[in-house]
Write a protein that holds these residues in place. Structure first.
Motif, PDB file in Angstrom:
ATOM      1  N   ASN A 215     -36.658  26.562  45.606  1.00  0.00           N
ATOM      2  CA  ASN A 215     -36.969  25.361  44.826  1.00  0.00           C
ATOM      3  C   ASN A 215     -36.704  24.093  45.627  1.00  0.00           C
ATOM      4  N   CYS A 218     -39.459  23.500  48.528  1.00  0.00           N
ATOM      5  CA  CYS A 218     -40.735  22.913  48.110  1.00  0.00           C
ATOM      6  C   CYS A 218     -40.629  21.391  48.012  1.00  0.00           C
ATOM      7  N   ARG A 219     -39.575  20.925  47.399  1.00  0.00           N
ATOM      8  CA  ARG A 219     -39.392  19.484  47.241  1.00  0.00           C
ATOM      9  C   ARG A 219     -39.117  18.833  48.593  1.00  0.00           C
TER      10      ARG A 219
END
Length: 292
Positions: A215, A218-219
């Motif tokens: 997670n 991706c950011r």
């Protein structure tokens, strides 16, 4: 992707650097430097990364890269094999914006020159008669001495500043993120992707390579590149497919799987999204242009 700072050396009696390089392959780490770079690729093919743009490069491309703009030229795989004949060659100039003095660009006569160097922060591709002029002048610079070198550089930049045969490379919204602490991490992601883009790369695996949770990865990647990792991977695959289409040695179905796509339908859809053309139309257009 965060680049690393590259120190460009100049001679003890030189205010800027020009050189002729003959190498196995071009420098292939994502990097930036305060010097502006003017590059003429004499021999070599591969993928060109400038800011948030990924394109193929080829013989006689001429590119102006602005100060601190991240970039690299990644030669095709053949250049990384042991070969006695295959070499990448280029002429390259590096100069700092203020090497001729702090007030030089403020002169009213240099308004267009100052604007050119500002535009170069997005990268500029130079074509047509302007490109041929630049190539010839760079050859002269390699042999020039003393103030003649400065005069030739000013003539080159003046011609480019007046030209309409220019194309900006990076998007208007691209801005550099130059934190050194992320350099090794991002380069690991980049190196792994280049080595394995023909295979299926899971989010879990690429996150492991960068030592970031899926997670967070991706950011993180989108913040630093202004694109998703999926789009980055697709760009690499489309770039490789473009090379194979130009070579015209494999069927389109073979090119699809050789480039890392899992089915022909997805290949056609993705290729058209990034290039505006189907693979077949791209190949036909190139063959028509090459035969002219």
């Amino acid at each position: 992707m965060n680049p690393h700072l590259l120190k460009v050396s100049t001679g003890p009696h030189q205010s800027f650097n020009i050189r002729h390089d003959v190498v196995q392959y071009f420098y292939n780490r994502w990097h930036f430097h305060p010097e502006i770079e003017l590059l003429h690729i004499q021999k070599g093919t591969g993928l060109q990364f400038i800011g948030d743009s990924i394109q193929r490069f080829k013989k006689d491309d001429v590119i102006l890269v602005g100060a601190n703009l991240p970039h690299l030229w990644r030669c095709d795989d053949a250049y990384f094999q042991k070969s006695k004949t295959l070499r990448a060659q280029s002429n390259v100039i590096h100069f700092k914006e203020d090497f001729w003095g702090e007030r030089f660009l403020e002169l009213p006569e240099n308004k267009k020159l100052k604007q050119l160097l500002e535009k170069a922060k997005r990268g500029i591709s130079i074509s047509g008669a302007t490109r041929q002029f630049v190539i010839a002048q760079m050859e002269q610079m390699l042999e020039a001495k003393d103030s003649d070198r400065i005069v030739l550089l000013l003539q080159i930049l003046g011609r480019i500043a007046q030209s309409k045969q220019l194309k900006l490379i990076s998007s208007a919204g691209f801005s550099t993120q130059l934190e050194q602490k992320s350099t090794d991490k991002i380069n690991s992601v980049y190196a792994y992707t280049l080595a394995h883009f023909k295979e299926k790369i899971s989010l879990k695996k690429i996150a492991e390579v960068s030592n970031i949770s899926p997670n967070s990865f991706c950011r993180y990647f989108k913040v630093h590149t202004r694109k998703t990792y999926s789009n980055f991977l697709h760009e690499l695959r489309v770039g490789h497919a473009s090379k194979l289409l130009i070579e015209n040695k494999l069927s389109i179905s073979q090119i699809c799987y050789e480039s890392g796509f899992n089915n022909v339908t997805n290949f056609y859809k993705t290729f058209k999204r990034f290039t505006g053309q189907t693979p077949l139309a791209f190949q036909q257009m190139y063959n028509t242009t090459a035969g002219e």
